[in-house]
Design a protein around this motif. Structure first.
Motif, PDB file in Angstrom:
ATOM      1  N   HIS A  51       0.935 -14.220   2.200  1.00 32.13           N
ATOM      2  CA  HIS A  51      -0.117 -13.331   1.492  1.00 32.13           C
ATOM      3  C   HIS A  51       0.293 -11.714   1.134  1.00 32.13           C
ATOM      4  N   ILE A  52       0.992 -11.494   1.985  1.00 31.64           N
ATOM      5  CA  ILE A  52       1.814 -10.000   1.606  1.00 31.64           C
ATOM      6  C   ILE A  52       2.954 -10.096   0.440  1.00 31.64           C
ATOM      7  N   GLY A  53       3.700 -11.176   0.945  1.00 36.15           N
ATOM      8  CA  GLY A  53       4.949 -11.277   0.046  1.00 36.15           C
ATOM      9  C   GLY A  53       4.697 -11.586  -1.651  1.00 36.15           C
ATOM     10  N   THR A  54       3.771 -12.596  -1.590  1.00 38.70           N
ATOM     11  CA  THR A  54       3.432 -13.167  -3.117  1.00 38.70           C
ATOM     12  C   THR A  54       2.484 -11.926  -3.595  1.00 38.70           C
ATOM     13  N   GLY A  55       1.765 -11.238  -2.941  1.00 38.66           N
ATOM     14  CA  GLY A  55       0.912 -10.158  -3.533  1.00 38.66           C
ATOM     15  C   GLY A  55       1.739  -9.008  -4.377  1.00 38.66           C
ATOM     16  N   ILE A 129      -3.917  -1.613  -8.099  1.00 43.71           N
ATOM     17  CA  ILE A 129      -4.681  -1.140  -6.816  1.00 43.71           C
ATOM     18  C   ILE A 129      -5.492  -2.312  -5.962  1.00 43.71           C
ATOM     19  N   GLY A 130      -5.961  -3.087  -6.918  1.00 46.29           N
ATOM     20  CA  GLY A 130      -6.897  -4.080  -6.455  1.00 46.29           C
ATOM     21  C   GLY A 130      -6.179  -5.155  -5.597  1.00 46.29           C
ATOM     22  N   THR A 135      -3.479  -7.216  -0.653  1.00 42.03           N
ATOM     23  CA  THR A 135      -2.215  -7.734   0.036  1.00 42.03           C
ATOM     24  C   THR A 135      -1.879  -7.041   1.152  1.00 42.03           C
ATOM     25  N   TRP A 136      -1.795  -5.666   1.236  1.00 43.13           N
ATOM     26  CA  TRP A 136      -1.441  -5.024   2.380  1.00 43.13           C
ATOM     27  C   TRP A 136      -2.554  -4.744   3.468  1.00 43.13           C
ATOM     28  N   GLY A 137      -3.675  -4.185   2.716  1.00 39.80           N
ATOM     29  CA  GLY A 137      -4.878  -4.058   3.669  1.00 39.80           C
ATOM     30  C   GLY A 137      -5.252  -4.961   4.576  1.00 39.80           C
ATOM     31  N   ASP A 138      -5.632  -6.390   3.759  1.00 36.93           N
ATOM     32  CA  ASP A 138      -6.351  -7.312   4.292  1.00 36.93           C
ATOM     33  C   ASP A 138      -5.200  -7.968   5.191  1.00 36.93           C
ATOM     34  N   GLY A 139      -4.309  -7.903   4.648  1.00 36.09           N
ATOM     35  CA  GLY A 139      -3.208  -8.671   5.529  1.00 36.09           C
ATOM     36  C   GLY A 139      -2.607  -8.144   6.839  1.00 36.09           C
ATOM     37  N   LEU A 140      -2.520  -6.649   6.821  1.00 36.21           N
ATOM     38  CA  LEU A 140      -2.380  -5.938   8.008  1.00 36.21           C
ATOM     39  C   LEU A 140      -3.383  -5.787   9.046  1.00 36.21           C
ATOM     40  N   LEU A 166     -10.392  -0.512  10.971  1.00 29.27           N
ATOM     41  CA  LEU A 166      -9.540   0.693  10.702  1.00 29.27           C
ATOM     42  C   LEU A 166      -8.286   0.812  10.188  1.00 29.27           C
ATOM     43  N   THR A 167      -7.424  -0.524  10.409  1.00 36.99           N
ATOM     44  CA  THR A 167      -6.399  -0.623   9.730  1.00 36.99           C
ATOM     45  C   THR A 167      -6.584  -1.050   8.413  1.00 36.99           C
ATOM     46  N   MET A 168      -7.496  -1.575   7.988  1.00 34.81           N
ATOM     47  CA  MET A 168      -7.922  -1.994   6.621  1.00 34.81           C
ATOM     48  C   MET A 168      -8.188  -0.514   5.875  1.00 34.81           C
ATOM     49  N   THR A 169      -8.816   0.371   6.625  1.00 38.85           N
ATOM     50  CA  THR A 169      -9.272   1.472   5.822  1.00 38.85           C
ATOM     51  C   THR A 169      -8.031   2.445   5.522  1.00 38.85           C
ATOM     52  N   ALA A 170      -7.115   2.504   6.632  1.00 37.71           N
ATOM     53  CA  ALA A 170      -5.820   3.365   6.516  1.00 37.71           C
ATOM     54  C   ALA A 170      -4.878   2.786   5.508  1.00 37.71           C
ATOM     55  N   VAL A 171      -4.717   1.463   5.880  1.00 36.22           N
ATOM     56  CA  VAL A 171      -3.892   1.036   4.568  1.00 36.22           C
ATOM     57  C   VAL A 171      -4.192   0.982   3.236  1.00 36.22           C
ATOM     58  N   SER A 172      -5.523   0.689   3.167  1.00 36.59           N
ATOM     59  CA  SER A 172      -6.236   0.751   1.801  1.00 36.59           C
ATOM     60  C   SER A 172      -6.083   2.305   0.929  1.00 36.59           C
ATOM     61  N   TYR A 173      -6.261   3.222   2.037  1.00 36.86           N
ATOM     62  CA  TYR A 173      -6.247   4.593   1.418  1.00 36.86           C
ATOM     63  C   TYR A 173      -4.716   4.761   1.065  1.00 36.86           C
ATOM     64  N   ALA A 174      -3.841   4.593   2.031  1.00 35.30           N
ATOM     65  CA  ALA A 174      -2.309   4.792   1.657  1.00 35.30           C
ATOM     66  C   ALA A 174      -2.093   4.138   0.411  1.00 35.30           C
ATOM     67  N   VAL A 175      -2.394   2.854   0.125  1.00 34.82           N
ATOM     68  CA  VAL A 175      -1.780   2.196  -0.908  1.00 34.82           C
ATOM     69  C   VAL A 175      -2.261   2.789  -2.189  1.00 34.82           C
TER      70      VAL A 175
END
Length: 234
Positions: A51-55, A129-130, A135-140, A166-175
């Motif tokens: 999921h993360i790699g191919t994204g 962005i989408g 990729t990173w938000g949902d994956g992590l 909370l991980t989804m929020t933080a990673v989505s914000y960072a990305v």
């Protein structure tokens, strides 16, 4: 409004671009196979590696300035393969996660839709962005939620954890912030829009029956980013 383009003195020919992307995807699949074969029997970890790699292919497509037709064609092929994999054991490591889900199919479809829309508008950063939020938000979020999620809640019958959300929020914000800072510059719009993206992405991810978040998160966050930047850039 500034638009970030691939900062390459030499854009490889199309055939070489395709080889680069194919090599990356092959490497990710090899890593996933090795992890499954020698490191763990947990299918969700293997699935998230893929999921993360191919994204991250969307980053290669952006940086290499690949034509939209390539991304759309790849999306169609991947969508067909994932649909077949639900009936035949084509991608057992990816789809055997112990729950009924069309997430892999939606993931492939969202890639094609975003490339078709934002490559046409010459604003590929919103497609990036989408996909990157997904990729990173949902994956992590899934990995953290499974490993450390002690505080559970339910949305429409789907169980989530506050740790994962909370991980989804933080990673989505960072990305999203990294991408917008690179495109728009260090302006207040980048910070505000990134926060809005993070909150909406978390809400959409929480409603994830049948894997629909793999469609709603990338499409919703890309559309929101585009609309807010257009609205706030004056």
């Amino acid at each position: 409004m500034l638009t970030l383009v691939a900062d390459l003195s030499f854009i490889p020919p199309l055939w070489l671009q395709i080889i680069i992307v194919a090599a990356w995807v092959s490497l990710i699949l090899l890593i996933a196979w090795l992890v499954k074969r020698f490191a763990t029997d947990e299918p969700e970890i293997v699935r998230k590696i893929v999921h993360i790699g191919t994204g991250n292919v969307i980053l290669l497509a952006w940086w290499l300035d690949m034509p939209a037709s390539v991304g759309i064609t790849a999306s169609i092929v991947a969508s067909a393969i994932t649909l077949l994999s639900y009936r035949f054991p084509i991608l057992p490591a990816i789809n055997s996660v112990g729950r009924q889900s069309l997430g892999t199919f939606f993931y492939a479809v969202s890639f094609g839709i975003l490339v078709a829309c934002f490559w046409y508008l010459r604003q590929p950063q919103y497609a990036v962005i989408g996909i990157m939020v997904m990729t990173w938000g949902d994956g992590l979020a899934a990995l953290i939620g499974q490993k450390f999620g002690k505080h559970k809640y339910q949305v429409l019958g789907s169980q989530k954890s506050w740790e994962g959300s909370l991980t989804m929020t933080a990673v989505s914000y960072a990305v999203s912030n990294l991408i917008l800072l690179g495109v728009e510059g260090n302006v207040w719009q980048s910070w505000v829009v990134s926060l809005a993206i993070a909150l909406v992405a978390t809400a959409l991810e929480a409603v994830s029956f049948l894997g629909i978040d793999n469609l709603t998160v990338p499409l919703g966050t890309a559309a929101l980013a585009f609309a807010l930047i257009e609205l706030l850039s004056f």
